[in-house]
Design an enzyme around this catalytic site. Structure first.
Site, PDB file in Angstrom:
ATOM      1  N   LYS A 248       1.663  60.242 -12.622  1.00  0.00           N
ATOM      2  CA  LYS A 248       1.465  60.322 -11.514  1.00  0.00           C
ATOM      3  C   LYS A 248       2.944  59.624 -10.579  1.00  0.00           C
ATOM      4  O   LYS A 248       2.397  58.857 -10.705  1.00  0.00           O
ATOM      5  CB  LYS A 248       0.201  59.608 -10.141  1.00  0.00           C
ATOM      6  CG  LYS A 248       1.009  60.480  -8.983  1.00  0.00           C
ATOM      7  CD  LYS A 248       0.315  59.841  -7.606  1.00  0.00           C
ATOM      8  CE  LYS A 248       1.291  58.310  -7.350  1.00  0.00           C
ATOM      9  NZ  LYS A 248       2.134  59.313  -6.894  1.00  0.00           N
TER      10      LYS A 248
ATOM     11  N   GLY B 299       2.543  64.188  -6.175  1.00  0.00           N
ATOM     12  CA  GLY B 299       1.350  63.674  -4.844  1.00  0.00           C
ATOM     13  C   GLY B 299       1.195  62.667  -4.453  1.00  0.00           C
ATOM     14  O   GLY B 299       2.036  61.552  -5.061  1.00  0.00           O
TER      15      GLY B 299
ATOM     16  N   GLY C  11      -0.246  59.170  -3.457  1.00  0.00           N
ATOM     17  CA  GLY C  11      -1.191  58.309  -3.670  1.00  0.00           C
ATOM     18  C   GLY C  11      -2.691  57.846  -4.116  1.00  0.00           C
ATOM     19  O   GLY C  11      -3.476  57.612  -4.791  1.00  0.00           O
TER      20      GLY C  11
ATOM     21  N   VAL D  69      -3.969  61.611  -5.620  1.00  0.00           N
ATOM     22  CA  VAL D  69      -3.407  61.660  -6.939  1.00  0.00           C
ATOM     23  C   VAL D  69      -3.783  60.937  -7.369  1.00  0.00           C
ATOM     24  O   VAL D  69      -4.974  60.376  -9.172  1.00  0.00           O
ATOM     25  CB  VAL D  69      -3.112  62.270  -7.321  1.00  0.00           C
ATOM     26  CG1 VAL D  69      -2.138  62.904  -8.995  1.00  0.00           C
ATOM     27  CG2 VAL D  69      -2.158  63.597  -6.906  1.00  0.00           C
TER      28      VAL D  69
ATOM     29  N   GLU E 196       7.853  39.765  -1.385  1.00  0.00           N
ATOM     30  CA  GLU E 196       8.581  40.126  -2.093  1.00  0.00           C
ATOM     31  C   GLU E 196       9.857  40.980  -0.908  1.00  0.00           C
ATOM     32  O   GLU E 196       8.589  41.904  -0.044  1.00  0.00           O
ATOM     33  CB  GLU E 196       7.992  41.665  -2.919  1.00  0.00           C
ATOM     34  CG  GLU E 196       9.355  41.802  -4.047  1.00  0.00           C
ATOM     35  CD  GLU E 196       8.468  42.962  -5.053  1.00  0.00           C
ATOM     36  OE1 GLU E 196       7.199  43.923  -4.580  1.00  0.00           O
ATOM     37  OE2 GLU E 196       8.863  43.008  -5.675  1.00  0.00           O
TER      38      GLU E 196
HETATM   39  P1  NAD Z   1       4.006  51.174  -4.121  1.00  0.00           P
HETATM   40  O1  NAD Z   1       2.335  50.164  -5.088  1.00  0.00           O
HETATM   41  O2  NAD Z   1       3.407  51.250  -3.098  1.00  0.00           O
HETATM   42  O3  NAD Z   1       3.741  53.053  -5.304  1.00  0.00           O
HETATM   43  C1  NAD Z   1       3.026  53.008  -6.566  1.00  0.00           C
HETATM   44  C2  NAD Z   1       3.061  54.142  -6.951  1.00  0.00           C
HETATM   45  O4  NAD Z   1       1.502  54.160  -6.567  1.00  0.00           O
HETATM   46  C3  NAD Z   1       3.334  55.506  -6.570  1.00  0.00           C
HETATM   47  O5  NAD Z   1       3.139  56.435  -7.202  1.00  0.00           O
HETATM   48  C4  NAD Z   1       2.451  55.220  -5.483  1.00  0.00           C
HETATM   49  O6  NAD Z   1       1.833  57.068  -4.491  1.00  0.00           O
HETATM   50  C5  NAD Z   1       1.265  54.964  -5.797  1.00  0.00           C
HETATM   51  N1  NAD Z   1      -0.665  54.480  -4.657  1.00  0.00           N
HETATM   52  C6  NAD Z   1       0.048  54.727  -3.838  1.00  0.00           C
HETATM   53  N2  NAD Z   1      -1.276  54.118  -3.147  1.00  0.00           N
HETATM   54  C7  NAD Z   1      -2.693  54.476  -4.617  1.00  0.00           C
HETATM   55  C8  NAD Z   1      -3.426  54.086  -4.166  1.00  0.00           C
HETATM   56  N3  NAD Z   1      -4.145  53.744  -3.059  1.00  0.00           N
HETATM   57  N4  NAD Z   1      -4.640  54.497  -5.139  1.00  0.00           N
HETATM   58  C9  NAD Z   1      -3.887  54.740  -6.374  1.00  0.00           C
HETATM   59  N5  NAD Z   1      -2.293  55.024  -6.437  1.00  0.00           N
HETATM   60  C10 NAD Z   1      -1.532  54.539  -5.637  1.00  0.00           C
HETATM   61  O7  NAD Z   1       5.574  50.718  -4.297  1.00  0.00           O
HETATM   62  P2  NAD Z   1       6.426  51.896  -4.137  1.00  0.00           P
HETATM   63  O8  NAD Z   1       6.504  51.359  -2.705  1.00  0.00           O
HETATM   64  O9  NAD Z   1       6.529  53.000  -5.135  1.00  0.00           O
HETATM   65  O10 NAD Z   1       7.570  50.651  -5.240  1.00  0.00           O
HETATM   66  C11 NAD Z   1       7.824  49.205  -5.167  1.00  0.00           C
HETATM   67  C12 NAD Z   1       6.701  48.103  -5.828  1.00  0.00           C
HETATM   68  O11 NAD Z   1       7.033  48.947  -7.139  1.00  0.00           O
HETATM   69  C13 NAD Z   1       7.282  47.253  -5.402  1.00  0.00           C
HETATM   70  O12 NAD Z   1       6.139  46.062  -5.056  1.00  0.00           O
HETATM   71  C14 NAD Z   1       7.841  46.463  -6.703  1.00  0.00           C
HETATM   72  O13 NAD Z   1       8.175  44.942  -6.913  1.00  0.00           O
HETATM   73  C15 NAD Z   1       7.075  47.457  -7.504  1.00  0.00           C
HETATM   74  N6  NAD Z   1       7.590  47.102  -9.195  1.00  0.00           N
HETATM   75  C16 NAD Z   1       7.405  46.798  -9.863  1.00  0.00           C
HETATM   76  C17 NAD Z   1       7.975  46.551 -11.485  1.00  0.00           C
HETATM   77  C18 NAD Z   1       7.450  45.502 -12.333  1.00  0.00           C
HETATM   78  O14 NAD Z   1       7.663  45.471 -14.234  1.00  0.00           O
HETATM   79  N7  NAD Z   1       6.391  44.856 -12.483  1.00  0.00           N
HETATM   80  C19 NAD Z   1       9.004  47.685 -11.798  1.00  0.00           C
HETATM   81  C20 NAD Z   1       9.456  48.382 -10.498  1.00  0.00           C
HETATM   82  C21 NAD Z   1       8.357  47.872  -8.869  1.00  0.00           C
END
Ligand code: NAD
Length: 471
Positions: A169, A200, A202, A205, A378
């Site tokens: 996803k 989809g 978060g 999906v 962050e």
């Molecule tokens: P996010 O956590 O909002 O979303 C990440 C993924 O999770 C997306 O696909 C989203 O749709 C899904 N998601 C959202 N709510 C969910 C739920 N309730 N249940 C399951 N899945 C859900 O992050 P973002 O805004 O897309 O990306 C930025 C963040 O990612 C930053 O905090 C960054 O530090 C982190 N990041 C970490 C790494 C690492 O390797 N440590 C690498 C890149 C980014």
């Protein structure tokens, strides 16, 4: 205007049962590029069922067969180099420079996966027993938008090494990039059901993947907030989890460091991927007596950093992925000002001439102390905080005074001295005098930067369940 209205389940591009569309907006112009039809719970369940069915046979494939699949995927990705770079630039606003590096990173994932398959012993002797490292089952892969296809390649290739099947996803904002990689994966001719991809939201999906009892493990990259939600849900069905989360990486410049090298590296570390990088070195720790020298160098470098159209090959910082992300970064710059930090360069608002896109001014704060929110949270944008220290002990203390621990950086003229400092930092990776990626070494976070490791043997073992046969 592009419409993406297919997801990938059981070896086929299919129309999702979901009926909601999500608009794809250009980060560079804020014009609509297209729309994507989003999958729902039922689509996710269908994808999980397909992966579950495929697991029965895929888990029994030989190393030779898996190597062949990995090579096939790599070969089909190799044919579409320009497409991969262009779609990342257009849809995500990643710079041409970053998208090119990201493309190479995708290809290398398959080299390291093949390397693992050639060298890893799936059957070991421990004590008096035979230990079989068995594939864990169906893996849910949930990823963010900041390096979408890079994450798909590294996680899927590890799953294939292990003999696991997957439901992927990606972020809904990455639909065009997802479409391209799906085409390559389809062309590679893997057995049906080994990979399934559902576009989809978060909470729909992603939540179904976290809940569904037929998912054995989740490999998640994203924010710490969502990582915690997934972990809480996952425990109900005892899913294994690997969480790669946020960071607030310290970069310690030691007193003996050659600033003409260390400061350009520091700017690169802070502003990589337009600052939208979990490993960005966003806290620059400098000896108090070097501050004036550092300020001059930093200011000059940042003023010469090209911000603008990500298509241009000399652009170093492109737009933020979305208007929401732009506003988040602006909000943090305002917080920094309100907290009493001083702007060395950059600040609020858009750079002149770039008003249409989600561009921010690369910003550097001085007079920052490590308790300020800009030093603790962050930001995920090109905002750097410079913090001074008096002694090495204090530098280490500040570096470790964070709830995160993903990556750190140390610069020194004396490698031994840098090594000694690096050994005292609580972070999953510490970069000494450089910025590199070792795909066979573990990657992951201490503390709230995550749980578990990716890459290399430790990364692979997170997809395996050990079974001891005692006779
Ligand atoms: P996010 O956590 O909002 O979303 C990440 C993924 O999770 C997306 O696909 C989203 O749709 C899904 N998601 C959202 N709510 C969910 C739920 N309730 N249940 C399951 N899945 C859900 O992050 P973002 O805004 O897309 O990306 C930025 C963040 O990612 C930053 O905090 C960054 O530090 C982190 N990041 C970490 C790494 C690492 O390797 N440590 C690498 C890149 C980014």
């Amino acid at each position: 205007m592009k419409t993406i209205d297919k997801i990938y389940i059981d070896g086929e591009f299919v129309k999702p049962k979901g009926t909601a569309y999500f608009d794809l907006i250009s980060p560079t112009t804020n014009e609509k590029l297209g729309k994507v039809l989003l999958g729902n719970e039922e689509d996710t369940q269908n994808a999980i069922n397909a992966a579950k069915k495929a697991f029965k046979t895929f888990s029994k494939t030989t190393a030779t067969e898996r190597i062949q699949y990995l090579e096939n995927i790599q070969n089909s990705i190799k044919k579409r180099k320009n497409d991969f770079i262009n779609v990342m630039v257009e849809e995500y606003g990643g710079t041409f420079q970053f998208a090119s590096v990201s493309y190479e990173y995708m290809l290398k994932s398959f080299d390291s996966a093949i390397n693992l398959l050639n060298n890893y012993e799936f059957t070991k002797k421990m004590g008096e027993s035979e230990v079989q490292m068995t594939p864990i089952g169906v893996v849910g892969i949930i990823i963010p938008w900041n390096s979408s296809n890079g994450f798909i390649c590294s996680k899927l290739s590890t799953a294939i090494v292990a003999g696991c099947t997957t439901v992927i996803k990606p972020s809904e904002m990455s639909a065009q990039q997802t479409q391209l990689i799906t085409e390559c994966l389809h062309e590679a001719g893997l057995p049906i059901g080994v990979f399934n991809i559902v576009n989809g939201l978060g909470e729909i999906v992603g939540a179904e993947i976290s809940r569904n009892p037929d998912i054995a493990k989740i490999s998640f990259t994203g924010s710490t907030t969502v990582g915690k939600m997934i972990a809480k849900e996952a425990v109900n069905t005892m899913k294994r989890i690997t969480l790669e989360l946020g960071g607030k990486s310290p970069n310690i410049i030691l007193e003996d460091a050659d600033l003409s090298k260390a400061i350009p590296l520091a700017i690169m570390a802070a502003y990589m991927n337009s600052g939208q990088a979990c490993i960005a070195g966003t806290r620059l720790l400098v000896p108090e007596n070097k501050l004036e020298e550092v300020k001059l160098l930093v200011k000059e470098l940042v003023l010469n950093t090209v911000v603008g159209d990500p298509k241009n090959q000399n652009t170093a910082i492109g737009p933020m992925v979305s208007q929401k992300q732009y506003e988040r970064v602006q909000n943090y710059i305002q917080i920094g000002i309100s907290e009493g930090a001083e702007i060395l360069t950059g600040g609020l608002g858009k750079p002149a001439g770039l008003e249409n896109g989600n561009f921010v001014k690369p910003t550097v704060f001085i007079n920052v102390n490590n308790q300020m929110r800009i030093a603790r949270e962050e930001i995920f944008g090109p905002v750097l905080s410079i913090i001074t220290y008096k002694t090495e002990e204090e530098a280490i203390e500040i570096a470790n005074d964070t709830s995160y621990g993903l990556q750190a950086y140390v610069s020194s003229a004396d490698e031994k001295r840098a090594h000694n400092i690096a050994s005292q930092i609580s972070a999953g990776r510490v970069q000494i005098n450089g910025i590199g990626h070792d795909p066979m070494a573990p990657f992951g976070g201490f503390k709230q930067s995550g749980i578990g490791r990716e890459f290399g043997v430790l990364g692979l073992e997170a997809y395996l369940e050990p079974k001891a046969l005692i006779q």
